[in-house]
Design a protein around this motif. Structure first.
Motif, PDB file in Angstrom:
ATOM      1  N   PHE A   1      -9.473  -2.971  -8.830  1.00  0.00           N
ATOM      2  CA  PHE A   1      -9.446  -1.800  -7.959  1.00  0.00           C
ATOM      3  C   PHE A   1     -10.379  -0.750  -8.584  1.00  0.00           C
ATOM      4  O   PHE A   1     -10.312  -0.506  -9.797  1.00  0.00           O
ATOM      5  CB  PHE A   1      -8.011  -1.272  -7.853  1.00  0.00           C
ATOM      6  CG  PHE A   1      -7.836  -0.274  -6.751  1.00  0.00           C
ATOM      7  CD1 PHE A   1      -7.735  -0.689  -5.432  1.00  0.00           C
ATOM      8  CD2 PHE A   1      -7.785   1.083  -7.026  1.00  0.00           C
ATOM      9  CE1 PHE A   1      -7.585   0.236  -4.407  1.00  0.00           C
ATOM     10  CE2 PHE A   1      -7.637   2.002  -6.002  1.00  0.00           C
ATOM     11  CZ  PHE A   1      -7.536   1.580  -4.689  1.00  0.00           C
TER      12      PHE A   1
ATOM     13  N   TYR B   1      -5.627  -6.609  -6.351  1.00  0.00           N
ATOM     14  CA  TYR B   1      -5.252  -5.873  -5.142  1.00  0.00           C
ATOM     15  C   TYR B   1      -5.693  -6.569  -3.857  1.00  0.00           C
ATOM     16  O   TYR B   1      -5.064  -6.399  -2.816  1.00  0.00           O
ATOM     17  CB  TYR B   1      -5.821  -4.439  -5.173  1.00  0.00           C
ATOM     18  CG  TYR B   1      -7.278  -4.321  -4.783  1.00  0.00           C
ATOM     19  CD1 TYR B   1      -8.284  -4.584  -5.698  1.00  0.00           C
ATOM     20  CD2 TYR B   1      -7.646  -3.963  -3.492  1.00  0.00           C
ATOM     21  CE1 TYR B   1      -9.620  -4.473  -5.344  1.00  0.00           C
ATOM     22  CE2 TYR B   1      -8.968  -3.847  -3.123  1.00  0.00           C
ATOM     23  CZ  TYR B   1      -9.957  -4.113  -4.049  1.00  0.00           C
ATOM     24  OH  TYR B   1     -11.273  -4.012  -3.683  1.00  0.00           O
TER      25      TYR B   1
ATOM     26  N   TYR C   1       4.516   4.191  -5.233  1.00  0.00           N
ATOM     27  CA  TYR C   1       4.557   4.314  -3.761  1.00  0.00           C
ATOM     28  C   TYR C   1       4.413   2.989  -3.028  1.00  0.00           C
ATOM     29  O   TYR C   1       4.482   2.963  -1.810  1.00  0.00           O
ATOM     30  CB  TYR C   1       3.508   5.319  -3.261  1.00  0.00           C
ATOM     31  CG  TYR C   1       2.104   5.176  -3.831  1.00  0.00           C
ATOM     32  CD1 TYR C   1       1.271   4.136  -3.460  1.00  0.00           C
ATOM     33  CD2 TYR C   1       1.620   6.111  -4.731  1.00  0.00           C
ATOM     34  CE1 TYR C   1      -0.010   4.027  -3.980  1.00  0.00           C
ATOM     35  CE2 TYR C   1       0.345   6.017  -5.263  1.00  0.00           C
ATOM     36  CZ  TYR C   1      -0.471   4.959  -4.883  1.00  0.00           C
ATOM     37  OH  TYR C   1      -1.738   4.861  -5.400  1.00  0.00           O
ATOM     38  N   LYS C   2       4.207   1.899  -3.766  1.00  0.00           N
ATOM     39  CA  LYS C   2       4.072   0.597  -3.090  1.00  0.00           C
ATOM     40  C   LYS C   2       5.444  -0.065  -3.001  1.00  0.00           C
ATOM     41  O   LYS C   2       6.293   0.376  -2.234  1.00  0.00           O
ATOM     42  CB  LYS C   2       3.060  -0.267  -3.841  1.00  0.00           C
ATOM     43  CG  LYS C   2       1.652   0.342  -3.895  1.00  0.00           C
ATOM     44  CD  LYS C   2       0.717  -0.587  -4.660  1.00  0.00           C
ATOM     45  CE  LYS C   2      -0.606   0.079  -4.971  1.00  0.00           C
ATOM     46  NZ  LYS C   2      -1.447   0.251  -3.791  1.00  0.00           N
TER      47      LYS C   2
ATOM     48  N   SER D   1       0.853  -1.184   0.000  1.00  0.00           N
ATOM     49  CA  SER D   1       0.000   0.000   0.000  1.00  0.00           C
ATOM     50  C   SER D   1       0.897   1.246   0.000  1.00  0.00           C
ATOM     51  O   SER D   1       0.754   2.110  -0.849  1.00  0.00           O
ATOM     52  CB  SER D   1      -0.920  -0.015   1.217  1.00  0.00           C
ATOM     53  OG  SER D   1      -2.068   0.747   0.961  1.00  0.00           O
TER      54      SER D   1
ATOM     55  N   HIS E   1       0.316  -3.482  -8.318  1.00  0.00           N
ATOM     56  CA  HIS E   1       0.661  -4.455  -7.273  1.00  0.00           C
ATOM     57  C   HIS E   1       1.746  -5.434  -7.688  1.00  0.00           C
ATOM     58  O   HIS E   1       1.948  -6.445  -7.004  1.00  0.00           O
ATOM     59  CB  HIS E   1      -0.594  -5.199  -6.805  1.00  0.00           C
ATOM     60  CG  HIS E   1      -1.414  -4.369  -5.877  1.00  0.00           C
ATOM     61  ND1 HIS E   1      -1.179  -4.316  -4.522  1.00  0.00           N
ATOM     62  CD2 HIS E   1      -2.438  -3.517  -6.114  1.00  0.00           C
ATOM     63  CE1 HIS E   1      -2.030  -3.484  -3.963  1.00  0.00           C
ATOM     64  NE2 HIS E   1      -2.814  -2.975  -4.903  1.00  0.00           N
TER      65      HIS E   1
ATOM     66  N   ARG F   1      -9.094  -5.246   3.807  1.00  0.00           N
ATOM     67  CA  ARG F   1      -9.873  -4.972   2.603  1.00  0.00           C
ATOM     68  C   ARG F   1     -11.186  -5.751   2.684  1.00  0.00           C
ATOM     69  O   ARG F   1     -11.201  -6.908   3.089  1.00  0.00           O
ATOM     70  CB  ARG F   1      -9.100  -5.368   1.333  1.00  0.00           C
ATOM     71  CG  ARG F   1      -7.957  -4.387   0.988  1.00  0.00           C
ATOM     72  CD  ARG F   1      -8.461  -3.001   0.603  1.00  0.00           C
ATOM     73  NE  ARG F   1      -7.408  -2.003   0.444  1.00  0.00           N
ATOM     74  CZ  ARG F   1      -7.046  -1.126   1.381  1.00  0.00           C
ATOM     75  NH1 ARG F   1      -7.613  -1.139   2.577  1.00  0.00           N
ATOM     76  NH2 ARG F   1      -6.111  -0.239   1.130  1.00  0.00           N
TER      77      ARG F   1
ATOM     78  N   VAL G   1      -9.926   5.673   6.100  1.00  0.00           N
ATOM     79  CA  VAL G   1      -8.881   4.872   5.453  1.00  0.00           C
ATOM     80  C   VAL G   1      -8.636   3.598   6.226  1.00  0.00           C
ATOM     81  O   VAL G   1      -8.540   3.607   7.448  1.00  0.00           O
ATOM     82  CB  VAL G   1      -7.547   5.676   5.404  1.00  0.00           C
ATOM     83  CG1 VAL G   1      -6.448   4.878   4.726  1.00  0.00           C
ATOM     84  CG2 VAL G   1      -7.756   7.018   4.702  1.00  0.00           C
TER      85      VAL G   1
ATOM     86  N   ARG H   1      -4.634  -8.018   4.542  1.00  0.00           N
ATOM     87  CA  ARG H   1      -3.545  -8.184   3.573  1.00  0.00           C
ATOM     88  C   ARG H   1      -2.212  -8.101   4.307  1.00  0.00           C
ATOM     89  O   ARG H   1      -1.963  -7.147   5.050  1.00  0.00           O
ATOM     90  CB  ARG H   1      -3.594  -7.088   2.503  1.00  0.00           C
ATOM     91  CG  ARG H   1      -4.795  -7.180   1.601  1.00  0.00           C
ATOM     92  CD  ARG H   1      -4.655  -6.266   0.405  1.00  0.00           C
ATOM     93  NE  ARG H   1      -4.340  -4.882   0.767  1.00  0.00           N
ATOM     94  CZ  ARG H   1      -4.229  -3.903  -0.106  1.00  0.00           C
ATOM     95  NH1 ARG H   1      -4.384  -4.135  -1.395  1.00  0.00           N
ATOM     96  NH2 ARG H   1      -3.955  -2.671   0.288  1.00  0.00           N
TER      97      ARG H   1
HETATM   98  N1  LIG Z   1      -3.006   5.261  -2.490  1.00  0.00           N
HETATM   99  C1  LIG Z   1      -3.518   5.042  -1.266  1.00  0.00           C
HETATM  100  C2  LIG Z   1      -3.775   6.108  -0.420  1.00  0.00           C
HETATM  101  C3  LIG Z   1      -4.298   5.899   0.860  1.00  0.00           C
HETATM  102  C4  LIG Z   1      -4.519   4.610   1.277  1.00  0.00           C
HETATM  103  C5  LIG Z   1      -4.280   3.528   0.460  1.00  0.00           C
HETATM  104  C6  LIG Z   1      -3.792   3.755  -0.829  1.00  0.00           C
HETATM  105  C7  LIG Z   1      -3.556   2.622  -1.731  1.00  0.00           C
HETATM  106  O1  LIG Z   1      -2.682   2.664  -2.539  1.00  0.00           O
HETATM  107  C8  LIG Z   1      -4.407   1.436  -1.609  1.00  0.00           C
HETATM  108  C9  LIG Z   1      -3.981   0.314  -2.490  1.00  0.00           C
HETATM  109  N2  LIG Z   1      -3.950   0.646  -3.894  1.00  0.00           N
HETATM  110  C10 LIG Z   1      -4.805  -0.920  -2.336  1.00  0.00           C
HETATM  111  O2  LIG Z   1      -4.461  -1.899  -2.982  1.00  0.00           O
HETATM  112  O3  LIG Z   1      -5.749  -0.980  -1.583  1.00  0.00           O
END
Ligand SMILES: Nc1ccccc1C(=O)C[C@H](N)C(=O)O
Ligand SMILES: Cc1ncc(COP(=O)(O)O)c(C=O)c1O
Length: 430
Positions: free
Chosen positions: A135, A192, A242-243, A42, A220, A384, A429, A390
């Motif tokens: 997603f 995801y 950012y992951k 994430s 991912h 999730r 969140v 996760r």
């Molecule tokens: N960008 C974010 C900002 C705030 C909280 C989560 C995200 C995530 O990236 C979630 C992710 N893509 C997910 O697979 O749930």
């Protein structure tokens, strides 16, 4: 997954760590000693390298001002193209097929839009095939692009339906291509929620056999799974940084366009995608760059791209194949430990490593409250909907002992029902 000879003891986990060629990379990351950071799917953690490359740009801004566009090292003018070239080996792409730009969602808009326009010119079907476990942002963007072309999204977005609520069968993607006229297949590389890894090569081949373009959301998988986009002939792809790439919250995303599409006019054009040679001629006619850089829109977001530069220095010390190998070993160990020690939890992720990305979906009816209890005990994970915790043992900074300890904390929470102390889910969140 081989059924044999897994030693579930902590000693065995420690022994596996001793053999780990990536073990030393952990020191590059800012991770508290009393925490198990298992949410790198994430938001990846900060590395000293990323911090330094960001600080460098800030210093250059202070010292050079506007001159940074040409005099910074590296210069800012082609920051997106240069970072794209640095990412190319992780994707199996040529340097000029990759650019770091925009966000994943914006990149879906521009690339799906671009290929819808192509299909119109070619007289092909303006339909997109996605799946019902995507997603949500992917669907929002696709539907908006269809609407903008006067196409009813309810008719033009087709979904492959999951059989089990966790995974998508490639056979069903192929069957949909056989049954319907599809213009663009747009699928995630890794789902995801369940962490299923889809067969990018097979889907691309099937799409092409049926005259469709193949695009992928690699959010991912990039940085955790090796890719071979050019060899597979993938038409386009998008991702965030950012992951697993650890470039920081809201860091700039990226895209891939196969070189055979260079010269195509992007759906969302802007001067930063103009041919670099003539960008400052300020012609009112747009001349797309003859590379993936054409799909940039406005000025490169230097500050939110800068951490990626340092982050890629960490990757440069290994190979994506070695990263993937460790990731598979960690998720394999995690799944086996859940099977062995957590009878009240189910594993929602495929057990076949070839069908698994970098995280594991652990299912429990009280998953939300379990995730809160884990976080309180220093195991950083996310929840999730409707029942998934996760857990992501990201290979650059997670050890087998970390996985063992996290499972032990989870076992205690589930066995003692410690989650019962937490409030059920409200808004916000997760
Ligand atoms: N960008 C974010 C900002 C705030 C909280 C989560 C995200 C995530 O990236 C979630 C992710 N893509 C997910 O697979 O749930
Ligand atoms: C598959 C997938 N696509 C896209 C996104 C997000 O896109 P963006 O970076 O534009 O918010 C995420 C996670 O947030 C994701 O998991």
């Amino acid at each position: 997954m081989d059924g044999d000879e897994f030693d579930p003891s902590r000693e065995a986990a420690v022994a596996r760590d001793r053999e780990d060629p990536l073990a030393a990379l952990r020191d590059r990351f800012s991770l508290p000693d009393d925490e198990f950071y298992m949410d790198g799917n994430s938001l990846g953690p900060l590395s000293t390298d990323a911090e330094e490359s960001l600080a460098r740009v800030v210093d250059e801004w202070r010292e050079l001002g506007i001159r940074g566009w040409t005099d910074a090292d590296p210069e800012w003018f082609d920051y997106g193209e240069r970072l794209g070239a640095r990412l190319a080996p992780l994707l199996g792409a040529d340097d000029d097929e990759v650019v770091v730009t925009n966000s994943t969602t914006v990149n879906i808009h521009t690339l799906v839009g671009t290929f819808l326009d192509r299909l119109r010119e070619e007289g092909g079907p303006t339909t997109v095939l996605a799946n019902d476990l995507d997603f949500p942002t992917d669907h929002y963007a696709i539907r908006a692009q269809l609407r903008q072309r006067g196409l009813d999204p309810d008719d033009h977005l087709h979904l492959v339906e999951s059989r089990d609520g966790r995974t998508v069968e490639e056979d069903d993607v192929v069957a949909a291509l056989e049954a319907e006229d599809v213009g663009i297949v747009f699928m995630p590389s890794v789902l995801y929620r369940s962490g299923q890894l889809l067969d990018v090569e097979r889907i691309t081949e099937a799409a092409h056999e049926h005259g469709a373009y193949a695009g992928f959301d690699l959010a991912h998988s990039i940085g955790a799974v090796d890719h071979d986009l050019s060899a597979h002939g993938v038409d386009f792809a998008v991702w965030c940084t950012y992951k697993y790439l650890n470039a920081g919250p809201g860091s700039v995303g990226g895209l891939y366009v196969n070189e055979r599409h260079f010269g195509t006019t992007p759906a969302l054009a802007g001067w930063w995608g103009n041919d670099k040679e003539t960008q400052f001629d300020m012609e009112l006619t747009y001349t797309p760059a003859r590379n993936a850089g054409a799909w940039q829109i406005g000025t490169v977001h230097v500050l939110s791209a800068a951490p990626l530069d340092g982050s890629l220095d960490v990757f440069a010390e290994t190979t994506i194949e070695a990263v993937r190998e460790k990731s598979v070993a960690l998720t394999d160990a995690l799944i086996r430990l859940v099977d062995e020690r957590l009878p009240d939890c189910a594993v929602g992720t495929p057990r076949d490593a070839a069908r698994r990305g970098g995280h594991v979906a652990i299912e429990h009816p009280e998953a939300y409250r379990v995730s809160l209890a884990l976080k309180d005990r220093g195991v950083v994970v996310d929840f999730r909907q409707p029942n998934v915790v996760r857990v992501c043992p990201a290979p650059l900074y997670t050890s087998h002992a970390d996985v063992w300890d996290a499972v032990e904390i989870l076992r205690e929470i589930v066995e003692t029902e410690a989650y019962a102390e937490y409030e059920p889910r409200g808004a916000g969140v997760t």
